[in-house]
Design a protein around this motif. Structure first.
Motif: not given
Ligand SMILES: Cc1cc2nc3c(=O)[nH]c(=O)nc-3n(C[C@H](O)[C@H](O)[C@H](O)COP(=O)(O)O)c2cc1C
Length: 331
Positions: A86-110
């Motif tokens: 989970x921690x790694x995933x949240x870090x990927x979201x934060x770092x991606x948001x900081x690196x690009x301007x386009x929307x970042x859509x997270x995905x959970x396999x439920x």
């Protein structure tokens, strides 16, 4: 001026092409390259419920029997999967948001209605622009009736929608008997978008070894007919945005899906097969087609050939080959 911008699930996209959830979208480096290549948004590789549950189980097992562990600790674990994955995933979201301007859509396999759906809130806090719920487990046992499984999915989605403010979308399979009704039920939960359809790992057989071998991993261009039909049937009826997934291998398919009513199209296999340059090729195809037809924006033609708008809606419902195909068979 002709513009490729589109609105999908409350997000403003500079292009209708979205990088689909896959191994292509699980590092910041790839995400930066995909943005440069021209996608309008990214869906991150899914974080898998099964993996999180396995990790929680391992933590529980490691803690069992230790004198300082209170039973309540296990409840806490059930509520809050805050381990490495989970921690790694949240870090990927934060770092991606900081690196690009386009929307970042997270995905959970439920796959089930677990307490940990609270993870959606963590994803929102990490800064994701939207959340795609990748819904599916293969119900290979015969114990649970179809209605029960379907109800579980709808309840799960409704629960997540209530927990977050960011737009929630669902990505579903085509394995439903009453697809139209399922789409309506999902739409009734308050989601902002539906992705039709997911494509799954499908085992193959090696006839020399007589054993299970790899898998049919990548789609082919003819697979697009399934999302095309269902987006055309649903887009004029149901008040959510649609994104197409499966079989979009060229600009022509992308245009067809937009005419059928999609707001965006997701790409995975074609990028695996042909590399990042294909994104620019598809963007140019759509743009040139629009210029040729004198459309200024995607909204000018989106849904023009869907069930509601076409003069011949019954064609979208037809399943049997009829008289006009007789000569085709005889050739
Ligand atoms: C290698 C690979 C990994 C994938 N991983 C995910 C995933 O983690 N979550 C998900 O929702 N879809 C996943 N998918 C499915 C894709 O997002 C997409 O829905 C599917 O491949 C159909 O689109 P395509 O025809 O453009 O490949 C994966 C697909 C591939 C080929």
């Amino acid at each position: 001026m002709t513009k490729l911008s589109t609105k999908y699930a409350g997000l403003n996209l500079s292009s209708p092409l979205i990088a689909a959830s896959s191994g292509l979208t699980d590092t910041v480096k790839n995400i930066v390259e995909l943005e440069k290549a021209g996608v309008g948004a990214i869906v991150l590789k899914s974080i898998f419920e099964e993996e999180i549950l396995m990790e929680m189980e391992q933590v529980k097992n490691a803690m069992t029997g230790r004198p300082y562990v209170f039973p309540e600790t296990f409840d806490y674990l059930d509520e809050e999967p805050h381990e490495d994955l989970t921690r790694k995933y949240l870090t990927l979201i934060k770092e991606s948001k900081a690196a690009v301007a386009i929307p970042i859509i997270a995905s959970i396999n439920c796959v089930s209605n677990q307490k940990w759906v609270y993870l959606a809130q963590e994803i929102e806090k990490a800064g994701a622009d939207a959340l795609e719920l990748n819904l599916f487990s293969l119900p290979s046992t015969t114990e649970a009736p179809a209605g029960e499984i379907e109800e579980m999915y709808v309840e799960l989605v409704a629960k997540v929608v209530k927990m977050v403010k960011i737009p929630v979308t669902v990505k579903i399979s085509h394995y439903y008997t009453a697809m139209g009704q399922m789409i309506e039920k999902f739409a009734g939960t308050g989601i902002k978008g539906i992705v039709l359809f997911n494509r799954y790992y499908a085992p193959d057989i090696d006839i020399n070894q007589e054993s299970i071998s790899g898998s049919f991993v990548l789609s082919s261009s003819t697979d697009v007919s399934l999302p095309l039909r269902w987006i055309a049937l649903s887009s004029g009826k149901v008040k959510v945005d649609f994104a197409a997934s499966t079989g979009v291998h060229d600009g022509e398919s992308a245009v067809k899906l937009l005419l059928a009513g999609a707001s965006a199209v997701q790409l995975a296999s074609v990028i695996y097969k042909r590399g990042l340059n294909v994104i620019d090729e598809l963007n140019h195809f759509i743009l040139n087609w629009m210029k040729g037809k004198k459309y200024d924006s995607i909204a000018d033609f989106q849904g023009k050939v869907n069930y509601k708008s076409t003069s011949n809606p019954a064609s979208w419902e037809r399943t049997q080959f009829m008289r006009e195909f007789r000569h085709f068979v005889n050739q």
